[in-house]
Structures are given as structure tokens and as C-alpha cells.
Scaffold this motif. Structure first.
Motif, PDB file in Angstrom:
ATOM      1  N   ALA A   4      20.800  43.169  42.172  1.00 58.89           N
ATOM      2  CA  ALA A   4      21.361  42.221  43.143  1.00 58.89           C
ATOM      3  C   ALA A   4      22.049  41.063  42.430  1.00 58.89           C
ATOM      4  O   ALA A   4      23.127  40.613  42.844  1.00 58.89           O
ATOM      5  N   VAL A   5      21.454  40.593  41.363  1.00 57.42           N
ATOM      6  CA  VAL A   5      22.064  39.506  40.591  1.00 57.42           C
ATOM      7  C   VAL A   5      23.398  39.964  40.004  1.00 57.42           C
ATOM      8  O   VAL A   5      24.385  39.231  40.034  1.00 57.42           O
ATOM      9  N   LEU A   6      23.443  41.184  39.482  1.00 56.93           N
ATOM     10  CA  LEU A   6      24.686  41.703  38.912  1.00 56.93           C
ATOM     11  C   LEU A   6      25.762  41.861  39.983  1.00 56.93           C
ATOM     12  O   LEU A   6      26.943  41.569  39.740  1.00 56.93           O
ATOM     13  N   ARG A   7      25.376  42.306  41.183  1.00 55.25           N
ATOM     14  CA  ARG A   7      26.348  42.399  42.275  1.00 55.25           C
ATOM     15  C   ARG A   7      26.866  41.021  42.642  1.00 55.25           C
ATOM     16  O   ARG A   7      28.061  40.829  42.875  1.00 55.25           O
ATOM     17  N   GLY A   8      25.984  40.061  42.666  1.00 56.31           N
ATOM     18  CA  GLY A   8      26.387  38.684  42.948  1.00 56.31           C
ATOM     19  C   GLY A   8      27.327  38.146  41.894  1.00 56.31           C
ATOM     20  O   GLY A   8      28.302  37.463  42.196  1.00 56.31           O
ATOM     21  N   GLN A   9      27.056  38.481  40.636  1.00 57.37           N
ATOM     22  CA  GLN A   9      27.916  38.048  39.544  1.00 57.37           C
ATOM     23  C   GLN A   9      29.309  38.639  39.701  1.00 57.37           C
ATOM     24  O   GLN A   9      30.308  37.943  39.523  1.00 57.37           O
ATOM     25  N   ASP A  10      29.395  39.921  40.044  1.00 56.95           N
ATOM     26  CA  ASP A  10      30.694  40.559  40.256  1.00 56.95           C
ATOM     27  C   ASP A  10      31.464  39.868  41.364  1.00 56.95           C
ATOM     28  O   ASP A  10      32.662  39.606  41.236  1.00 56.95           O
ATOM     29  N   CYS A  11      30.781  39.545  42.436  1.00 53.39           N
ATOM     30  CA  CYS A  11      31.423  38.866  43.568  1.00 53.39           C
ATOM     31  C   CYS A  11      31.946  37.496  43.141  1.00 53.39           C
ATOM     32  O   CYS A  11      33.084  37.128  43.448  1.00 53.39           O
ATOM     33  N   VAL A  12      31.132  36.746  42.427  1.00 50.82           N
ATOM     34  CA  VAL A  12      31.542  35.418  41.974  1.00 50.82           C
ATOM     35  C   VAL A  12      32.725  35.520  41.020  1.00 50.82           C
ATOM     36  O   VAL A  12      33.668  34.720  41.101  1.00 50.82           O
ATOM     37  N   MET A  13      32.715  36.502  40.144  1.00 51.85           N
ATOM     38  CA  MET A  13      33.819  36.664  39.198  1.00 51.85           C
ATOM     39  C   MET A  13      35.116  37.018  39.926  1.00 51.85           C
ATOM     40  O   MET A  13      36.192  36.521  39.568  1.00 51.85           O
ATOM     41  N   LYS A  14      35.047  37.855  40.955  1.00 48.61           N
ATOM     42  CA  LYS A  14      36.242  38.201  41.720  1.00 48.61           C
ATOM     43  C   LYS A  14      36.802  36.969  42.424  1.00 48.61           C
ATOM     44  O   LYS A  14      38.012  36.732  42.408  1.00 48.61           O
ATOM     45  N   VAL A  15      35.927  36.190  43.025  1.00 49.16           N
ATOM     46  CA  VAL A  15      36.372  34.983  43.729  1.00 49.16           C
ATOM     47  C   VAL A  15      36.972  33.983  42.747  1.00 49.16           C
ATOM     48  O   VAL A  15      38.026  33.397  43.012  1.00 49.16           O
ATOM     49  N   SER A  16      36.333  33.799  41.605  1.00 42.73           N
ATOM     50  CA  SER A  16      36.850  32.836  40.642  1.00 42.73           C
ATOM     51  C   SER A  16      38.189  33.289  40.072  1.00 42.73           C
ATOM     52  O   SER A  16      39.074  32.468  39.826  1.00 42.73           O
ATOM     53  N   THR A  17      38.375  34.595  39.887  1.00 40.62           N
ATOM     54  CA  THR A  17      39.662  35.110  39.419  1.00 40.62           C
ATOM     55  C   THR A  17      40.742  34.855  40.460  1.00 40.62           C
ATOM     56  O   THR A  17      41.854  34.419  40.126  1.00 40.62           O
ATOM     57  N   THR A  18      40.434  35.074  41.720  1.00 41.34           N
ATOM     58  CA  THR A  18      41.395  34.818  42.796  1.00 41.34           C
ATOM     59  C   THR A  18      41.762  33.343  42.839  1.00 41.34           C
ATOM     60  O   THR A  18      42.948  32.993  42.956  1.00 41.34           O
TER      61      THR A  18
END
Length: 97
Positions: free
Chosen positions: A43-57
Motif C-alpha cells: 500500500a505504501v508503494l502504491r501511494g508512492q507511485d501516486c504521489v510521484m505521478k502527481v508531482s511529475t504532473t
């Protein structure tokens, strides 16, 4: 007599702590607990992926805004320079240089 009661009380607290600690270690090391840890890590890794996508955008949007702002300032500077050249040309007309 009072000291004897305190000594037994402290000994009981210590024994309870050891028992709780030993049982806790067994529980934390069990297969079920490992499954929970694994799910939590996933779950933490999924959250990290989501945060990274948002920060890239957000970063991409900021770069676009910066480029647009630079372009606007360049156009404004060109317009001001043209206006200055026109003003100078009007003042210089009819005068000897």
C-alpha cells in the motif's frame, strides 16, 4: 511489611512485561503478521507511485507556466522597445543630427 508488598508488586509488573514482550515477539513474527506487513508495504508503494505521478504532473505544469511567462515578458519587452523607437523617431524628425 510495606517493602515486601512493593517488591512483589514490582516483580509482578516485571514478569508481566516479560510475558507480554515474549508473546508480542511471537505475534509479530507470525506468518499472519508478515502478511499484514507485506500488504502494508504494498500500500505504501502504491501511494508512492501516486504521489510521484502527481508531482511529475505538477512539475510539468510549472515548466509550461514558466515558459509562457517568459514568452509574455519577451513580447512585452519587444513592444516597449518598438514604442521607444517610434517615440525617438518622432522626436528626431525634422532635427539635424
Amino acid at each position: 511489611m510495606f517493602l515486601a508488598n512493593i517488591a512483589w508488586k514490582k516483580l509482578g509488573i516485571f514478569a508481566g512485561g516479560v510475558l507480554f514482550g515474549t508473546a508480542g515477539m511471537k505475534i509479530l513474527g507470525s506468518q499472519d503478521a508478515k502478511k499484514v506487513y507485506t500488504e502494508a508495504a504494498a500500500a505504501v508503494l502504491r501511494g508512492q507511485d501516486c504521489v510521484m505521478k502527481v508531482s511529475t504532473t505538477i512539475k510539468e505544469n510549472c515548466e509550461d507556466i514558466y515558459a509562457d511567462a517568459k514568452r509574455i515578458n519577451e513580447k512585452r519587452a519587444e513592444a516597449e522597445e518598438k514604442a521607444l523607437i517610434c517615440d525617438c523617431a518622432e522626436e528626431c524628425d525634422g532635427k539635424e543630427v
